[in-house]
Structures are given as structure tokens and as C-alpha cells.
Design a protein around this motif. Structure first.
Motif, short mmCIF file in Angstrom:
data_model
loop_
_atom_site.label_atom_id
_atom_site.label_comp_id
_atom_site.label_asym_id
_atom_site.label_seq_id
_atom_site.Cartn_x
_atom_site.Cartn_y
_atom_site.Cartn_z
N GLU A 160 0.83 -1.20 0.00
CA GLU A 160 0.00 0.00 0.00
C GLU A 160 0.87 1.26 0.00
OE1 GLU A 160 -3.01 -0.31 3.03
OE2 GLU A 160 -3.91 -2.06 2.07
N HIS A 161 2.01 1.21 0.68
CA HIS A 161 2.97 2.30 0.56
C HIS A 161 3.45 2.43 -0.89
CE1 HIS A 161 3.19 3.20 4.78
NE2 HIS A 161 3.63 2.00 5.12
N ASP A 162 3.61 1.31 -1.57
CA ASP A 162 4.06 1.31 -2.96
C ASP A 162 3.03 2.01 -3.86
OD1 ASP A 162 6.30 -0.07 -2.15
OD2 ASP A 162 5.57 -2.03 -2.86
N ILE A 163 1.75 1.78 -3.60
CA ILE A 163 0.69 2.43 -4.38
C ILE A 163 0.72 3.94 -4.14
CG2 ILE A 163 -1.83 2.70 -4.56
CD1 ILE A 163 -1.99 -0.37 -4.16
N TYR A 197 1.82 9.30 -6.03
CA TYR A 197 2.48 10.56 -5.68
C TYR A 197 3.44 10.97 -6.79
CZ TYR A 197 4.94 13.99 -2.77
OH TYR A 197 5.49 15.15 -2.28
N SER A 198 4.25 10.05 -7.26
CA SER A 198 5.25 10.39 -8.28
C SER A 198 4.58 10.76 -9.60
CB SER A 198 6.22 9.22 -8.48
OG SER A 198 5.54 8.06 -8.92
N ARG A 199 3.48 10.10 -9.94
CA ARG A 199 2.76 10.44 -11.17
C ARG A 199 2.17 11.84 -11.11
NH1 ARG A 199 -1.24 5.63 -12.89
NH2 ARG A 199 -1.76 7.14 -14.49
N GLN A 200 1.55 12.17 -9.98
CA GLN A 200 0.90 13.48 -9.88
C GLN A 200 1.91 14.61 -9.74
OE1 GLN A 200 -1.65 12.84 -11.46
NE2 GLN A 200 -3.10 14.01 -10.21
N LEU A 201 3.04 14.34 -9.16
CA LEU A 201 4.08 15.38 -9.08
C LEU A 201 4.54 15.80 -10.48
CD1 LEU A 201 6.59 14.79 -6.16
CD2 LEU A 201 4.69 16.40 -6.32
N SER A 207 7.11 10.97 0.02
CA SER A 207 6.86 10.43 -1.32
C SER A 207 6.83 8.91 -1.34
CB SER A 207 7.94 10.92 -2.29
OG SER A 207 9.22 10.47 -1.87
N ASP A 208 7.44 8.27 -0.33
CA ASP A 208 7.63 6.83 -0.36
C ASP A 208 6.75 6.05 0.60
OD1 ASP A 208 8.85 7.87 1.88
OD2 ASP A 208 10.62 6.56 1.76
N ARG A 209 5.87 6.73 1.31
CA ARG A 209 5.00 6.03 2.26
C ARG A 209 3.73 6.85 2.51
NH1 ARG A 209 5.01 8.83 7.01
NH2 ARG A 209 6.83 10.17 7.39
N ILE A 210 2.69 6.18 2.98
CA ILE A 210 1.46 6.86 3.36
C ILE A 210 1.73 7.66 4.64
CG2 ILE A 210 -0.95 6.55 4.06
CD1 ILE A 210 -0.87 3.88 2.49
N PRO A 211 1.42 8.95 4.66
CA PRO A 211 1.71 9.73 5.87
C PRO A 211 0.77 9.39 7.02
CG PRO A 211 0.51 11.07 4.28
CD PRO A 211 0.81 9.77 3.60
N GLN A 212 1.23 9.61 8.23
CA GLN A 212 0.37 9.50 9.40
C GLN A 212 -0.40 10.81 9.55
OE1 GLN A 212 -0.06 6.69 11.32
NE2 GLN A 212 1.26 5.70 9.79
N ILE A 217 -10.00 16.00 -8.92
CA ILE A 217 -9.15 16.05 -10.11
C ILE A 217 -7.69 15.88 -9.72
CG2 ILE A 217 -8.62 17.31 -12.23
CD1 ILE A 217 -11.04 19.11 -11.66
N LEU A 218 -7.27 16.62 -8.70
CA LEU A 218 -5.86 16.64 -8.31
C LEU A 218 -5.34 15.27 -7.88
CD1 LEU A 218 -6.02 19.97 -6.28
CD2 LEU A 218 -4.78 19.64 -8.42
N SER A 219 -6.22 14.42 -7.36
CA SER A 219 -5.80 13.09 -6.90
C SER A 219 -6.01 12.02 -7.96
CB SER A 219 -6.57 12.71 -5.63
OG SER A 219 -7.97 12.65 -5.89
#
Length: 262
Positions: free
Chosen positions: A24-27, A32-36, A58-63, A184-186
Motif C-alpha cells: 500500500e505504501h508502494d501504491i 504521488y510520483s505520477r501526480q508530481l 513520497s515513499d509512504r502513506i503519511p500519518q 481532479i488533483l488526486s
């Protein structure tokens, strides 16, 4: 807000920490990288400024407490962990208390481009950056208070206002289009779609927005454009419930999309 869902939110532990598996962190990292790459020159400046303030990993789901630390400091908001879908009543109650609901699950790889349900990427990446903006935060707070006091019938019209602003709102500058709606942004797919020739971009009109039907499971055929993010302050000062009554009297516009086949 409440219907069947294919997802189950992950629950925080006693310290408020949510444990996510690596896939799920990978997703999150892929989205994140695509939208950046997608968003510069497309997202509005207020959103990009908020994204910088949040400094999301960028590499994990934030808390959620990481998000709260920034929101509390900038506009006095915070997040609230919720199940995948919540009732209108709970949704309005949270916004009225400056708490933004965040469903604590992330979409599957099969639904990377577009997701009907609000997942943590949608809520955190799509919406939370703009909650650092005073105009967006004020509009969201007022919207929650109006919805909390509204009748069930009136909430349906208020839902269209939210849809065409907070979720799928765009800004039409002097000669360019930019995005502030979190839906849209997500969404990598919708980010590309809104900038193409297919959708119709209409100037924002409060009553017209409330008369416009929509479907949650398709790319939007119609978007409503405000002139700048500060215009949300002007909308918040309008007689929104008066506009609801006028929209009820006039009735809905004819849908510009095909009926959903069940």
C-alpha cells in the motif's frame, strides 16, 4: 456519502498510528510520483504552495498527525480518521468543527487512475494542501455549518455545490485553466481529461451549480470555473441557502451524460 464500499479502512492503534503493508505504501509512492509530474502548470498556485507546506512523504502513506501539525498551525484545521464512507450528517459535523474526514484506506492498483470512493490519497494529497489556504479553509468550514443545519432535501443541493467546487472545481485565469478540486488533483486520469478539449468549462454561477446533475463514476462532462481561489470567500458570503431554494424552484438541468446502466 454512505453506500456500499469495496474497501475497509485501517484502524489506528492506541497512539493514533496506522500500520499499512508495504504494497500500500508502494501504491502511494506510484500515485504521488505520477501526480508530481502531472500537476505543475495544471494545479492552482494555492494548491502547490500548500503541497510545499505539507511536505508529504513520497515513499509512504503519511500519518495523520503529520498532516495535523501543519494544518493546525496554518488554518486551525485537523484531520479525522473515518471509515471508507460516512453519512452526510457526520460529514457536515466534522467540517463544521474544522475536522477534515480522511478515509484510512488506499485504492487498489486496478483503480489507480480514477476511484469513485474517497481514499487516503484523495483526501490527503487532493484536499489537505488547500486546507492550508485561508479562503479554501473558510469556505469548507462555512459549508459544514450550513450542511449541519440543512434539511435532508436541501443537503442534496448543497452536495452539488461541494462537488463542483471542493471536488471538481477549476480556476479560469485571464488565459489559462488551473485545478483546485481534489477529485481532479488526486486522479491522474481526470487531471489529463480536464485539460483536454472534451469537457465543457462553465463560469461559476451558484444557482446553476446547484441545478447541475452529476455522476460519480465517470469523467465529468462539465466543470465550473471561478476566477481565483479568493473567490471562495465571496461565495461563502453569498446567500447560499437562498440559492438552494431558487434551485429547487427552477429544477435540475437536463443531464449531459448517459444514464447509468445498473
Amino acid at each position: 456519502m454512505s453506500k456500499a464500499t469495496n474497501y475497509t479502512a485501517r484502524l489506528p492503534d492506541a497512539n493514533g498510528f496506522i500500520q499499512y503493508p508495504q504494497n500500500e505504501h508502494d501504491i502511494w509512492q506510484e500515485l504521488y510520483s505520477r501526480q508530481l509530474v502531472n500537476l505543475p502548470g495544471r494545479a492552482c498556485q494555492a494548491y502547490m504552495d500548500g503541497l510545499d507546506r505539507l511536505a508529504l512523504p513520497s515513499d509512504r502513506i503519511p500519518q495523520l498527525n503529520e498532516i495535523d501539525a501543519v494544518l493546525q498551525q496554518t488554518t486551525g484545521w485537523k484531520t479525522a480518521a473515518v471509515p471508507a464512507l460516512i453519512s452526510f450528517g457526520k460529514f457536515f459535523e466534522l467540517l463544521a468543527n474544522k475536522s477534515f474526514p480522511v478515509a484510512t484506506f488506499i485504492r487498489s492498483r486496478e483503480e489507480l487512475d480514477y476511484l469513485q470512493e474517497p481514499d487516503i490519497f484523495h483526501e490527503v494529497f487532493g484536499h489537505c494542501p488547500l486546507l492550508t489556504n485561508p479562503s479554501f479553509a473558510h469556505f469548507s468550514h462555512l459549508y459544514g455549518k450550513l450542511g449541519l443545519a440543512a434539511s435532508k432535501q436541501d443537503r442534496v443541493f448543497l452536495a452539488r455545490l461541494y462537488w463542483f467546487t471542493v471536488e471538481f472545481g477549476v480556476i479560469r485565469g485571464t488565459d489559462d485553466l488551473s485545478i483546485y478540486g481534489g477529485g481532479i488533483l488526486s486522479s491522474p486520469g481526470e487531471t489529463d481529461f480536464v485539460m483536454g478539449d472534451e469537457p465543457e468549462i462553465r463560469p461559476f454561477d451558484l444557482v446553476d451549480v446547484m441545478r447541475t446533475p452529476y455522476r460519480i463514476d465517470i469523467m465529468q462532462p462539465i466543470y465550473y470555473a471561478i476566477n481565483n481561489i479568493c473567490e471562495l470567500d465571496k461565495i461563502a458570503d453569498m446567500d447560499i441557502m437562498g440559492a438552494v431554494n431558487k434551485a429547487k424552484q427552477l429544477g435540475l438541468f437536463e443531464a449531459t451524460y448517459p444514464a447509468k446502466v445498473s
